[in-house]
Structure formats: C-alpha cells, structure tokens
Design an enzyme around this catalytic site. Structure first.
Site, PDB file in Angstrom:
ATOM      1  N   GLY A 217      31.261  56.598  84.216  1.00  0.00           N
ATOM      2  CA  GLY A 217      31.395  57.521  83.086  1.00  0.00           C
ATOM      3  C   GLY A 217      30.692  58.853  83.319  1.00  0.00           C
TER       4      GLY A 217
ATOM      5  N   ASP B 176      18.973  43.748  74.487  1.00  0.00           N
ATOM      6  CA  ASP B 176      20.276  44.382  74.718  1.00  0.00           C
ATOM      7  C   ASP B 176      21.301  44.010  73.659  1.00  0.00           C
ATOM      8  OD1 ASP B 176      20.417  46.205  76.670  1.00  0.00           O
ATOM      9  OD2 ASP B 176      21.114  44.864  78.246  1.00  0.00           O
TER      10      ASP B 176
ATOM     11  N   GLU C  50      18.532  53.723  80.026  1.00  0.00           N
ATOM     12  CA  GLU C  50      18.162  52.479  79.355  1.00  0.00           C
ATOM     13  C   GLU C  50      16.668  52.195  79.479  1.00  0.00           C
ATOM     14  OE1 GLU C  50      21.461  51.137  81.692  1.00  0.00           O
ATOM     15  OE2 GLU C  50      21.897  49.645  80.154  1.00  0.00           O
TER      16      GLU C  50
ATOM     17  N   LEU D 289      30.475  52.832  81.349  1.00  0.00           N
ATOM     18  CA  LEU D 289      31.343  52.415  82.451  1.00  0.00           C
ATOM     19  C   LEU D 289      30.553  52.420  83.748  1.00  0.00           C
ATOM     20  CD1 LEU D 289      34.479  54.618  81.526  1.00  0.00           C
ATOM     21  CD2 LEU D 289      33.872  52.354  80.650  1.00  0.00           C
ATOM     22  N   GLY D 290      29.978  51.284  84.099  1.00  0.00           N
ATOM     23  CA  GLY D 290      29.249  51.157  85.368  1.00  0.00           C
ATOM     24  C   GLY D 290      29.849  50.007  86.129  1.00  0.00           C
TER      25      GLY D 290
ATOM     26  N   LYS E 147      12.524  45.360  88.206  1.00  0.00           N
ATOM     27  CA  LYS E 147      12.527  46.823  88.320  1.00  0.00           C
ATOM     28  C   LYS E 147      11.528  47.384  87.317  1.00  0.00           C
ATOM     29  CE  LYS E 147      17.257  47.543  89.825  1.00  0.00           C
ATOM     30  NZ  LYS E 147      18.612  47.833  89.403  1.00  0.00           N
TER      31      LYS E 147
ATOM     32  N   ARG F  35      12.883  44.769  78.926  1.00  0.00           N
ATOM     33  CA  ARG F  35      14.300  44.758  78.541  1.00  0.00           C
ATOM     34  C   ARG F  35      14.798  43.308  78.584  1.00  0.00           C
ATOM     35  NH1 ARG F  35      19.358  47.593  81.636  1.00  0.00           N
ATOM     36  NH2 ARG F  35      20.937  46.829  80.215  1.00  0.00           N
TER      37      ARG F  35
END
Ligand code: ADP
Length: 394
Positions: free
Chosen positions: A328, A145, A379, A204-205, A14, A88
């Site tokens: 969330g 991360d 992010e 919260l995902g 991505k 990332r």
C-alpha cells in the site's frame, strides 16, 4: 519519556525503543532463534548496526541481555531510563476492547488464547512474564491487535453458523491488524481535523486487512476468526469455500493440518503465481510477461477492490480510502490498478502524485468523490503511544 515496544513471533522478538517527546526511534532490533541453537541479536542505533551471536536460552535471557546491551552500548544509563514497555498482542479475544496494564491475570488470559493465535500469543505471554519478573518496577502495557475491532456489531462479527459454536467456543470474527488501522485512523483524523468521517483502511503487506471505519470505530474488517480470511494475501488464500478443504484432503491424501498449512503458506499470490508471494518480485515478473504472475496480481487487485466496494455499501458512502503497509505504501501500480476499479464510485487518482512513495500524501485529484491517501503505518509506534497514554493517565 522512553518507551520500549515489543512484538514476538515464535522464537523471534522485535523491539523498538522510542523517545516519545518527538516519537523518534532511539534504537531497534531483533532477537532471533530464542531457545534454539545459533541464537543472535541485531541492533541499530544512530549510524551503528551490530549483529552478534549470543545464547538466548529463554525470555529471561532476552530481558536480561537486551537491557545489558542497551546499557553497555550507552543507549540508556540504566533500566530506570525506560519509562514503560508496550507489548503487541495479536489476540485479545472478546475480553480486551482496549490496551491494559500487564498483570498476572492479563498474561494468563493472553496465554490461554494461544490456540487462536499460535506462535504469537504463547511467545508474547512468555516475554511479558520474563520482563515483568526481571523489571517489576517498569509499567507494562498489552496492546491488542484485535481490540480496535471490538466495536464491530454482532450482525457483522457473527458467522452464519450454529449459534452454539459461538456461545461455546467463541467462533466469531475477531479481525487483526487493529493496531495498524488504529494508527491510520488517527492520522486521517489529524489530516481532516475531525473525527466524523467514513474511512476504508487498506493494510496491504504480506498479510492484508481491509477495515470499514466510521466515527473512529471499526464497523467491519476483512480478517475473521483467524488471519486466514479476507483479501488474498502473500501466501494466505483469504476467503474461500470451506468445502474445498475436505475435497482436497481426499484428493491429495492430506490431513486437515496439512491443508490449513497449504492455505496459510502456499496459497494467495504465491499459490496462484507459482513463483513468489512477494509483490515486488511478482511485479517484476509481470513486466516480463509471466502469465501466472499477471493472473496473481490481477486477482489480488480484484480482491482488494471487492472489499472496498462491499464496505462502501456498508458505510453508505466513503470520505477517505487509505493505503498502508509494504504494498500500500510502495506500489504505485497496485494503488493505481485498485483505484481504476473504483472509478464507478467517483475515485480519481492524480497519477503524478501517486508516483510518490513512502510518505504520507493525498494521491486523489481535488475533484475525486473520495479522497485517497497513502499513510505509512507505524504499528510499533502505536503500541508505544498507547503505552504512554495509559502511563500518563494513571
Ligand atoms: P509484513 O510486515 O506483513 O511482513 P510488509 O508490510 O513489509 O509486510 O509488506 C511486504 C510486501 O510489500 C511484500 O509483498 C513486498 O514485495 C511489498 N513491497 C514492498 N515494496 C514494494 C514496492 N516498491 N512495490 C511493490 N511491492 C512492494
């Protein structure tokens, strides 16, 4: 300054291209099935959305074709327009406590940690190697991360296991989603106008992580050695008694890999509901009276509230609770139900304001003992911001 922010998972990459002056997204997209048949890319920019089947044999193809497309679609004039690339990285082990410029050693270290984050570290190290080979003049930064969690003290990161497992094999809590928690922490400090606050950040995902943060530093976090532990998640179990593993292996005739696969992919909200790991679908089923869905939703709310309670004690009080990520940011009901369980801590939600979705907003009442915020996480932007910071401070 234009920064390209890249993340990978298995055969997928991505990307987001940011204009850092106003932090706007110039273009973003996804390259799928890299190295497999039917590989393709999708890109969005302005009002355009393009999807095309193109052969991406490997990450060299990805780097070359992605930049070609950015030029031919007139998004950039040439690769010189890209001032930096941020990658990332899911796992940086104990070694990487902050973002670093990419070099051969960094790529090697990230690749060596692939066992700790299969399908993430291996693919991002391949991507880094290719982009660096093809665009050696563009500064590149690895954003980990795990890095934001490296302030956790030994008391909180050690497991009560034989100490030599830690010393020989690095078995300890690493925590994940640090990039998201870091972004949320930064936003809370901007809102409050200070850095000396106690925060519980709830990402919260599909995956989920709750972190206890004091004075901008992580004190503890719910995920552990791998992202499997902590709160209940979409398809991951979160914390369980490890003795269940050999027991179910024997009962169901499974090997250890198969049981771990069950814990990662067939447990959590999906496992308990026997219906879906997607909270939106679960809430629709709850409204229809589906008992399994209600059970799964209630257990999820309980597991998040339990971690908040634990971290309230750890921090010795809390100034702010923040909700972020898909559930969330968007689920009015889940936020309300979690906060109802926190009434004993003096948490009071403004139920009208809580109806707002998708924006940064305070959802607690003025007399709530803890301020509760929704902070949409970014992010990819955080990766770009760290990349920009390192480049500017060079
Ligand atoms: P990830 O990035 O980890 O894949 P996301 O942060 O996109 O996950 O979150 C996905 C989760 O958010 C899914 O469970 C989805 O159902 C949930 N979600 C998104 N919108 C809503 C909503 N309006 N109400 C409840 N849950 C939602």
């Amino acid at each position: 300054m234009k920064i390209l922010s890249i993340s990978t998972r298995g055969n997928e990459l991505k990307f987001y291209l940011f204009e850092m002056d106003d932090q706007s997204i110039i273009a973003n997209g996804i390259i799928s099935r890299i190295g497999l048949e039917d590989s393709s890319y999708s890109i969005s920019f302005g009002s355009e959305n393009i999807t095309e089947h193109v052969e991406f044999r490997d990450y060299n193809d990805v780097a070359n074709i992605l930049f070609d497309k950015l030029v031919t679609l007139n998004i950039i004039n040439s690769s010189i327009d890209i001032n930096g690339i941020g990658f990332r990285v899911v796992h940086g082990g104990s070694k990487y406590v902050d973002s670093v410029f990419v070099n051969d050693k960094v790529i090697q270290d990230i690749g060596d940690l692939s066992d700790f984050a299969p399908s993430y570290n291996d693919s991002i190290s391949l991507a880094m190697r290719s982009f660096r080979k093809i665009f050696p003049d563009i500064p590149m930064v690895a954003v980990f991360d795990t890095a934001f969690n490296q302030t956790i003290s030994e008391e909180n990161y050690l497991y009560p296991l034989p100490l030599d497992w830690y010393e020989k094999y690095g078995i300890r809590k690493y925590g994940f989603y640090g990039t998201s928690h870091k972004y949320v922490t930064k936003k809370v400090s901007e809102i409050l106008g200070r850095n000396d606050f106690k925060l519980i950040s709830c990402h919260l995902g599909n995956g989920g992580s709750v972190s206890a943060i004091e004075n901008m530093k992580v004190i503890d976090t719910s995920m552990g050695f791998t992202p499997l532990s902590g709160i209940m998640m979409g398809t991951r179990s979160g914390d369980i008694d490890p003795s269940i593993i050999p027991y179910i292996m024997k009962k169901e005739g499974l090997n250890v890999g198969e049981v771990i696969d069950e814990l990662n992919n067939n447990s959590g909200i999906y496992g308990l509901s026997q219906y879906s790991g997607d909270m939106l679908e679960i809430l629709e089923e709850c409204n229809k009276g589906n008992e399994n869905a209600i059970r799964a939703k209630n257990k999820f709310v309980r597991s998040v509230a339990d971690y908040i309670g634990k971290y309230y004690v750890l921090l010795g009080g809390v100034d702010v609770i923040a909700f972020t990520a898909g559930i969330g940011e968007n689920s009015v009901q889940i936020r309300r139900e979690i906060c109802e369980k926190l009434a004993c801590l003096g948490v009071k939600l403004d139920l009208d304001i809580n109806n707002h979705i998708g924006e940064m907003i305070k959802i607690s009442t003025d007399d709530s003992k803890i301020q509760v915020y929704v902070i949409p996480t970014k992010e990819e932007l955080m990766v770009a911001m760290d990349t920009e910071k390192l480049i500017k401070n060079r």
